[in-house]
Write an enzyme that holds these catalytic residues in place. Sequence first.
Site, mmCIF file in Angstrom:
data_model
loop_
_atom_site.group_PDB
_atom_site.id
_atom_site.type_symbol
_atom_site.label_atom_id
_atom_site.label_comp_id
_atom_site.label_asym_id
_atom_site.label_seq_id
_atom_site.Cartn_x
_atom_site.Cartn_y
_atom_site.Cartn_z
ATOM 1 N N ARG A 109 0.794 -1.217 0.000
ATOM 2 C CA ARG A 109 0.000 0.000 0.000
ATOM 3 C C ARG A 109 0.835 1.280 0.000
ATOM 4 N NH1 ARG A 109 -2.958 -3.904 1.768
ATOM 5 N NH2 ARG A 109 -1.029 -4.433 2.794
ATOM 6 N N THR A 110 1.798 1.346 0.890
ATOM 7 C CA THR A 110 2.496 2.624 1.056
ATOM 8 C C THR A 110 3.224 3.023 -0.226
ATOM 9 O OG1 THR A 110 2.730 2.149 3.395
ATOM 10 C CG2 THR A 110 4.115 3.897 2.515
ATOM 11 N N LYS A 168 26.377 -3.277 -1.246
ATOM 12 C CA LYS A 168 27.836 -3.077 -1.312
ATOM 13 C C LYS A 168 28.366 -2.355 -0.084
ATOM 14 C CE LYS A 168 27.472 -2.611 -6.328
ATOM 15 N NZ LYS A 168 27.563 -1.663 -7.445
ATOM 16 N N HIS A 215 5.429 5.923 11.321
ATOM 17 C CA HIS A 215 4.920 5.826 9.949
ATOM 18 C C HIS A 215 3.903 6.974 9.802
ATOM 19 C CE1 HIS A 215 3.594 4.315 6.217
ATOM 20 N NE2 HIS A 215 3.224 3.088 6.536
ATOM 21 N N ARG A 220 11.381 3.830 3.196
ATOM 22 C CA ARG A 220 11.029 2.844 4.230
ATOM 23 C C ARG A 220 12.293 2.059 4.554
ATOM 24 N NH1 ARG A 220 5.867 -1.041 4.364
ATOM 25 N NH2 ARG A 220 5.039 0.933 5.125
HETATM 26 C C1 NCD Z 1 2.083 -1.030 8.174
HETATM 27 C C2 NCD Z 1 3.587 -0.912 8.295
HETATM 28 O O1 NCD Z 1 4.334 -1.278 7.375
HETATM 29 O O2 NCD Z 1 3.999 -0.403 9.318
HETATM 30 N N1 NCD Z 1 1.667 -1.271 6.860
HETATM 31 C C3 NCD Z 1 1.303 -0.174 6.097
HETATM 32 O O3 NCD Z 1 2.123 0.629 5.741
HETATM 33 N N2 NCD Z 1 -0.008 -0.003 5.829
HETATM 34 C C4 NCD Z 1 1.458 -1.950 9.156
HETATM 35 C C5 NCD Z 1 1.936 -3.367 9.240
HETATM 36 O O4 NCD Z 1 2.799 -3.797 8.477
HETATM 37 O O5 NCD Z 1 1.412 -4.087 10.096
#
Ligand code: NCD
Length: 301
Positions: free
Chosen positions: A51-52, A81, A130, A102
Amino acid sequence: MGKSTHILEAQQFDRPYLDRLFTLATKLADAPKPLLTGKILATLFYEPSTRTRLSFESAMHRLDGGVISAPDAGAQSSAVKGETIEDTARIVSQYADVIVLRHYEKGAAAKAASVSSVPVINAGDGTGQHPTQALLDIYTLTRELPSIDGASIAVVGDLKNGRAARSFVYLLGKFSPKELIFISPPELAMGTDIKEYLTRHAILFRESEHLEDAHSADALYQTRIQKERFENSEEYDRFKGRYIITAAYAADMKDTAAILHPLPRVDEISVEVDDSPHAAYFKQARYGVHVRMALLADLLS
Ligand code: NCD
């Protein structure tokens, strides 16, 4: 917030900013505009994502911007590397107008931001935060509830390791909910940093191990036990399946109660709940594109 502001933690937003962002999100949802022609977004993901990453990329495309993407940066970028996150950020900030990062390490986005010449958006830094998930979570609440102020909101699951839950609660600290109810095993309780923050902001909260204590809530934010943060699978197995929202549970909630989940879900919401009027989690994911369009437009146009 200024133009080159980095998006690192949910506490950085204030209510006027949220109001402005959410108004823009609703406007752009109905009629995306070519606001970011010629701009480039880079997604740099060292941890898995559906999703993100895709909603950021979709948002950028909908605003007529371009996207460059390293979806598996941990395995496929120069990190293999031995390049540091700072060096990578320095370079990518010369290729793009905004970086969505991320990373598995708490604080990684702040490190990248300290050297980047373009805004860095924290899309999850280990067990840290997040913040853009919190934006879309709160946006969802504003659409599902008459008001966040005065509402009882339950947060359930792995509150220790879940960065989505952590950022969500930090952002709730900008509102005046009636109370927050944290439901988790004691070992996975909400961090003291957040509890201290809530106390400072005079937000009432209570903690419980029992899902029944969320029954009277106006909104229930369910989360996944964060398997990847446990030492071994035996540790994870102790908590897996502890809190499951079944159709029977949902049917017993307040008529107007909303169930949210950042997703992905494993087994913590039964699929039978998907058809219930309480289920807001798929809408929530869709709102992610709208809120991220607004965020990118605000940062870059
Ligand atoms: C979340 C995350 O990656 O922190 N996912 C997301 O971005 N919607 C929640 C999760 O992974 O449980």
